[in-house]
Design an enzyme around this catalytic site. Structure first.
Site, PDB file in Angstrom:
ATOM      1  N   GLY A  11     -18.379  18.223 -13.539  1.00 40.37           N
ATOM      2  CA  GLY A  11     -18.523  19.010 -14.768  1.00 40.37           C
ATOM      3  C   GLY A  11     -19.700  19.964 -14.654  1.00 40.37           C
ATOM      4  O   GLY A  11     -20.742  19.600 -14.104  1.00 40.37           O
ATOM      5  N   ASP A 128     -24.507  14.585 -18.715  1.00 34.18           N
ATOM      6  CA  ASP A 128     -24.459  13.166 -19.105  1.00 34.18           C
ATOM      7  C   ASP A 128     -25.746  12.401 -18.797  1.00 34.18           C
ATOM      8  O   ASP A 128     -25.983  11.349 -19.365  1.00 34.18           O
ATOM      9  CB  ASP A 128     -23.308  12.456 -18.379  1.00 34.18           C
ATOM     10  CG  ASP A 128     -21.954  12.818 -18.974  1.00 34.18           C
ATOM     11  OD1 ASP A 128     -21.911  13.685 -19.865  1.00 34.18           O
ATOM     12  OD2 ASP A 128     -20.952  12.229 -18.535  1.00 34.18           O
ATOM     13  N   GLU A 223     -18.610   9.548 -26.429  1.00 36.16           N
ATOM     14  CA  GLU A 223     -17.149   9.542 -26.238  1.00 36.16           C
ATOM     15  C   GLU A 223     -16.628   8.283 -25.543  1.00 36.16           C
ATOM     16  O   GLU A 223     -15.506   7.872 -25.756  1.00 36.16           O
ATOM     17  CB  GLU A 223     -16.699  10.780 -25.457  1.00 36.16           C
ATOM     18  CG  GLU A 223     -17.207  10.839 -24.032  1.00 36.16           C
ATOM     19  CD  GLU A 223     -16.631  12.022 -23.248  1.00 36.16           C
ATOM     20  OE1 GLU A 223     -17.326  12.484 -22.338  1.00 36.16           O
ATOM     21  OE2 GLU A 223     -15.523  12.461 -23.549  1.00 36.16           O
TER      22      GLU A 223
HETATM   23  O1  F6P Z   1     -19.748  16.375 -16.895  1.00 40.14           O
HETATM   24  C1  F6P Z   1     -19.611  15.187 -17.553  1.00 40.14           C
HETATM   25  C2  F6P Z   1     -18.665  15.341 -18.697  1.00 40.14           C
HETATM   26  O2  F6P Z   1     -19.177  16.333 -19.523  1.00 40.14           O
HETATM   27  C3  F6P Z   1     -18.362  14.079 -19.480  1.00 40.14           C
HETATM   28  O3  F6P Z   1     -19.253  13.757 -20.465  1.00 40.14           O
HETATM   29  C4  F6P Z   1     -16.990  14.369 -19.993  1.00 40.14           C
HETATM   30  O4  F6P Z   1     -16.315  13.202 -20.293  1.00 40.14           O
HETATM   31  C5  F6P Z   1     -16.385  15.082 -18.852  1.00 40.14           C
HETATM   32  O5  F6P Z   1     -17.431  15.769 -18.224  1.00 40.14           O
HETATM   33  C6  F6P Z   1     -15.274  16.033 -19.159  1.00 40.14           C
HETATM   34  O6  F6P Z   1     -14.847  16.567 -17.952  1.00 40.14           O
HETATM   35  P1  F6P Z   1     -13.735  17.641 -17.710  1.00 40.14           P
HETATM   36  O7  F6P Z   1     -14.409  18.962 -17.655  1.00 40.14           O
HETATM   37  O8  F6P Z   1     -13.174  17.283 -16.376  1.00 40.14           O
HETATM   38  O9  F6P Z   1     -12.767  17.522 -18.831  1.00 40.14           O
END
Ligand code: F6P
Length: 321
Positions: A11, A128, A223
Site C-alpha cells: 500500500g 499502518d 478495520e
Molecule cells: O497499506 C496498508 C493498508 O492501508 C491497510 O490498512 C489496508 O487494509 C490495506 O492497505 C488496503 O490495501 P489495498 O490498497 O490493497 O486495498
C-alpha cells in the site's frame, strides 16, 4: 560504478516519494547508478526498470503516493517469480536493492536476499505502522493527521445533533492508527485488532457520557477488528436511544502531502540506506527508535514484536471520562 535499484511496494504511504528522492540523489552523490523499478516486485519480474537521475526525482518531495507506482505482487512469492526478479537484477548487474514498504514487502526483500544473494535495504513505508522494529513507519504521521482532521469535523456535527459516531480507520492487524488518533483526537473508545472488543464496555462508556452531559461520543474502530459494525451500531442505537452514524475513512488516509515528520523520516532512512550500501553492509532494515535513525539485520527486524501500549489504551478511556 555501483548499480542499485529502488522500489516501493504494498500500500502506498505519504513520504514514499521523499524516500525515493533521498535514495536517488544521495546515491548519485556517492557515485552510484540508480534504477527505479516500477510497480514494486511486479516491475522487478517484468523488467520494468528506469535509470533515474537527479532531475528524475525533482518536485516529488511534497507529493503523496509514489511516483514509482506500487503493487501487491502475488507472482513474487512464487519460486519462479522470485527467480525471474533476481535474474533481471543480475542481468543489469544490480547487486543492491532498496525496498520501501510494509511488513509483507520487507519480508519479500529478506527472502530475495536469502535465496538469491541480492543485498537488500528495507525502509519502512506503511500508514499502518505495523513494523515492530521501528517506532514509526513513513506515512503513519500524515495518516494520523488526516484522521485527526476528520475527527474534528465529525465531532462538530456529532455535537450539534447529539449523536454517537463510529469512525472506521485502516489497520488490519495493527491498531496504531486507531490508538494514536483516538488518544490525540479525544475519542471515547478505541477498538483495536490486538485486543478483544468488549461491546458491553463500549455501551457503558457511551451511556455514561450521555448521562454526564456529553453531546457526542466518538468511537474509533480499526478495520481489522472482528466486530460487525452493523451489529455495533444496532446495539448502541437500541440501548442508548441516540442516533449512531458510521464514517469509513478508507483510502482518504493513504493520500496527501507528507507531514514534516514523514518527510524527515523518509529522507533520513533513504540517506542511511545509501551510507550502508556504500560501506558494504548487507541486508539491513532501517527505522527510528527513541528519535534516532537505526539499522539492524533485516531478519532480526522482522522477528520483532511490539505489544499494544496499554497506558495509551487506558488513557483513551480515562481522558474522555
Ligand atoms: O497499506 C496498508 C493498508 O492501508 C491497510 O490498512 C489496508 O487494509 C490495506 O492497505 C488496503 O490495501 P489495498 O490498497 O490493497 O486495498
Amino acid at each position: 560504478m555501483k548499480r542499485i535499484g529502488v522500489l516501493t511496494s504494498g500500500g502506498d504511504a505519504p513520504g514514499m516519494n521523499a524516500a525515493v528522492r533521498a535514495v536517488v540523489r544521495y546515491g548519485i552523490y556517492h557515485d552510484m547508478e540508480v534504477y527505479g523499478i516500477k510497480r514494486g516486485y511486479e516491475g522487478l519480474i517484468d523488467g520494468d526498470f528506469e535509470r533515474l537521475y537527479r532531475r528524475s526525482v525533482g518536485d516529488i518531495l511534497q507529493r503523496g503516493g509514489t511516483v514509482l507506482k506500487t503493487a501487491r505482487s502475488k507472482q513474487f512469492i512464487t519460486e519462479e517469480g522470485m527467480a525471474k526478479a533476481a535474474a533481471n537484477l543480475k542481468e543489469l548487474k544490480i547487486e543492491d536493492l532498496v525496498v520501501i514498504g510494509g511488513n509483507g514487502s520487507l519480508t519479500g526483500a529478506k527472502i530475495l536476499s536469502e535465496k538469491h544473494g541480492i543485498n537488500v535495504m528495507g525502509i519502512p513505508g506503511t500508514i499502518d505502522n505495523d513494523l515492530a522494529y521501528t517506532d514509526y513507519c513513513i506515512g503513519f504521521d500524515t495518516a494520523i493527521n488526516t484522521v485527526l482532521d476528520a475527527i474534528t469535523r465529525i465531532r462538530d456535527t456529532s455535537s450539534s445533533h447529539e449523536r454517537t459516531s463510529i469512525i472506521e480507520v485502516m489497520g488490519r492487524n495493527c491498531g496504531d492508527i486507531a490508538l494514536y488518533a483516538g488518544i490525540t483526537g479525544g475519542a471515547e473508545c478505541v477498538l483495536l485488532p490486538e485486543i478483544d472488543s468488549d461491546l458491553d464496555a463500549v455501551y457503558k462508556k457511551v451511556a455514561e457520557g450521555i448521562g454526564s452531559g456529553k453531546l457526542h461520543n466518538i468511537i474509533i474502530k480499526a478495520e481489522g477488528v472482528g466486530v460487525e459494525t452493523d451489529a455495533l451500531i444496532k446495539m448502541l442505537r437500541e440501548r442508548t436511544e441516540r442516533d449512531v452514524k458510521l464514517v469509513v475513512l478508507s483510502y482518504l488516509q493513504r493520500g496527501g502531502s507528507p507531514s514534516f515528520r514523514d518527510r524527515m523520516l523518509a529522507t533520513q532512512c533513504g540517506m542511511r540506506a545509501i551510507e550502508l550500501i556504500n560501506r558494504g553492509v548487507d541486508n539491513r532494515a532501517i527505522g527510528e527508535r527513541d528519535g534516532q535513525i537505526i539499522d539492524l539485520d533485516i531478519g532480526e527486524a522482522l522477528e520483532a514484536r511490539r505489544a499494544v501500549d496499554l497506558d495509551l489504551y487506558k488513557g483513551v478511556d480515562i481522558l474522555s471520562m
